[in-house]
Design an enzyme around this catalytic site. Structure first.
Site, mmCIF file in Angstrom:
data_model
loop_
_atom_site.group_PDB
_atom_site.id
_atom_site.type_symbol
_atom_site.label_atom_id
_atom_site.label_comp_id
_atom_site.label_asym_id
_atom_site.label_seq_id
_atom_site.Cartn_x
_atom_site.Cartn_y
_atom_site.Cartn_z
ATOM 1 C CE1 TYR A 54 9.160 4.789 2.592
ATOM 2 C CE2 TYR A 54 7.768 6.741 2.688
ATOM 3 C CZ TYR A 54 8.168 5.526 3.206
ATOM 4 O OH TYR A 54 7.568 5.041 4.334
ATOM 5 C CB ALA A 69 1.660 -0.260 6.083
ATOM 6 C CG HIS A 99 5.487 -2.875 9.830
ATOM 7 N ND1 HIS A 99 6.803 -3.281 9.844
ATOM 8 C CD2 HIS A 99 5.437 -1.816 8.964
ATOM 9 C CE1 HIS A 99 7.512 -2.488 9.041
ATOM 10 N NE2 HIS A 99 6.705 -1.596 8.492
ATOM 11 N NE ARG A 109 10.449 5.458 8.363
ATOM 12 C CZ ARG A 109 9.498 5.381 7.436
ATOM 13 N NH1 ARG A 109 9.582 4.477 6.469
ATOM 14 N NH2 ARG A 109 8.471 6.210 7.472
ATOM 15 N NE ARG A 162 0.892 13.669 -1.302
ATOM 16 C CZ ARG A 162 0.488 13.981 -2.545
ATOM 17 N NH1 ARG A 162 1.384 14.120 -3.505
ATOM 18 N NH2 ARG A 162 -0.786 14.158 -2.813
ATOM 19 N NE ARG A 210 7.398 3.666 9.770
ATOM 20 C CZ ARG A 210 6.288 3.859 9.042
ATOM 21 N NH1 ARG A 210 5.910 2.935 8.188
ATOM 22 N NH2 ARG A 210 5.581 4.963 9.164
ATOM 23 C CG ASN A 212 8.455 -2.354 -0.062
ATOM 24 O OD1 ASN A 212 7.921 -2.519 1.037
ATOM 25 N ND2 ASN A 212 9.055 -1.233 -0.410
ATOM 26 C CB SER A 272 12.797 3.848 4.738
ATOM 27 O OG SER A 272 11.786 2.990 5.250
ATOM 28 N N PRO A 332 0.780 -1.226 0.000
ATOM 29 C CG PRO A 332 -0.212 -1.162 2.095
ATOM 30 C CD PRO A 332 0.458 -2.096 1.140
ATOM 31 C CG ASN A 333 -0.221 4.331 1.298
ATOM 32 O OD1 ASN A 333 -1.209 4.849 0.775
ATOM 33 N ND2 ASN A 333 -0.252 3.813 2.498
ATOM 34 C CD GLU A 342 10.842 -8.160 4.915
ATOM 35 O OE1 GLU A 342 11.224 -9.270 5.370
ATOM 36 O OE2 GLU A 342 10.365 -7.258 5.633
ATOM 37 C CG ASP A 391 -0.748 -17.745 7.422
ATOM 38 O OD1 ASP A 391 0.292 -17.969 8.077
ATOM 39 O OD2 ASP A 391 -1.871 -17.605 7.935
ATOM 40 C CG HIS A 423 11.311 -2.923 4.153
ATOM 41 N ND1 HIS A 423 9.953 -2.808 4.035
ATOM 42 C CD2 HIS A 423 11.559 -4.137 4.683
ATOM 43 C CE1 HIS A 423 9.404 -3.917 4.492
ATOM 44 N NE2 HIS A 423 10.353 -4.740 4.880
HETATM 45 O O1 CA2 Z 1 10.661 1.537 3.465
HETATM 46 C C1 CA2 Z 1 9.807 0.872 2.898
HETATM 47 O O2 CA2 Z 1 9.925 0.455 1.744
HETATM 48 C C2 CA2 Z 1 8.471 0.606 3.594
HETATM 49 O O3 CA2 Z 1 8.061 -0.719 3.258
HETATM 50 C C3 CA2 Z 1 7.504 1.626 3.044
HETATM 51 C C4 CA2 Z 1 6.150 1.609 3.744
HETATM 52 C C5 CA2 Z 1 6.279 1.630 5.250
HETATM 53 O O4 CA2 Z 1 5.012 1.451 5.863
HETATM 54 C C6 CA2 Z 1 7.215 0.546 5.752
HETATM 55 O O5 CA2 Z 1 7.342 0.660 7.136
HETATM 56 C C7 CA2 Z 1 8.585 0.685 5.099
HETATM 57 C C8 CA2 Z 1 5.331 2.824 3.319
HETATM 58 C C9 CA2 Z 1 5.132 2.946 1.863
HETATM 59 C C10 CA2 Z 1 4.539 4.278 1.588
HETATM 60 O O6 CA2 Z 1 5.085 4.748 0.399
HETATM 61 C C11 CA2 Z 1 5.027 6.058 0.167
HETATM 62 C C12 CA2 Z 1 5.791 6.509 -0.876
HETATM 63 C C13 CA2 Z 1 5.817 7.834 -1.167
HETATM 64 C C14 CA2 Z 1 5.071 8.733 -0.427
HETATM 65 C C15 CA2 Z 1 4.289 8.283 0.611
HETATM 66 C C16 CA2 Z 1 4.270 6.926 0.906
#
Ligand code: CA2
Length: 149
Positions: free
Chosen positions: A24, A78, A81, A108, A19, A112, A75, A103, A11-12, A99, A88, A101
């Site tokens: 990121y 969210a 976590h 963080r 953003r 996370r 990846n 960041s 997601p996201n 896997e 599963d 990530h």
């Molecule tokens: O660092 C990563 O790749 C994460 O998987 C990214 C997730 C975060 O919840 C994990 O803890 C670490 C969040 C992805 C959100 O992606 C965005 C990208 C640009 C702007 C806003 C959100």
């Protein structure tokens, strides 16, 4: 034998490059996909690349990969976590999983620091920005080709 790998994004991540560039980076998910395809072709691998904000869709792709592919780069964003369901589904796969990530999740917030997925992954890459994806594909190729230690 299949040379197909799935690259799955949670997601996201569709907002990548649009953003929070301080966390990121400035590359978009389309840039990441292009780089993944370039690196995969060096290893003669095909890619099925996806992103979803819905947990069930990610699970469906994992099931699909189980039938057709030889590895997954994921990846879970969210869902990393929170999702026992994704864990599963991955547990039912008999091929290597990496896997990724963008960041460094360990630098963080505490929530996370735990990943449900890490326990089933052959390797975990965090904090290398979007470069983590091509790294993951190089590693997956070695694991698929049986050359890795
Ligand atoms: O660092 C990563 O790749 C994460 O998987 C990214 C997730 C975060 O919840 C994990 O803890 C670490 C969040 C992805 C959100 O992606 C965005 C990208 C640009 C702007 C806003 C959100």
């Amino acid at each position: 034998m299949s040379r197909l790998i799935y690259v799955l994004n949670g997601p996201n991540l569709n907002l990548l490059g649009k953003r929070q560039p301080e966390i990121y980076g400035s590359e978009t998910l389309a840039d990441v996909e292009a780089e993944c395809r370039r690196v995969a072709s060096e290893h003669d691998l095909e890619i099925s690349f996806h992103q979803s904000n819905r947990e069930y869709e990610i699970i469906e792709w994992i099931h699909e990969a189980r039938e057709t592919a030889v590895g997954i780069v994921i990846n879970p964003a969210a869902f990393t976590h929170t999702s026992v369901a994704i864990l599963d589904a991955l547990n039912m796969c008999e091929f290597p999983i990496i896997e990724v990530h963008i960041s460094n999740i360990h630098k963080r917030e505490a929530f996370r620091h735990h990943s449900y997925v890490s326990g089933v992954a052959s390797g975990v890459i965090a904090g290398f920005g979007t470069q983590g994806y091509p790294f993951a594909i190089h590693r997956l190729a070695r694991l698929i080709d049986g050359a890795a230690r």
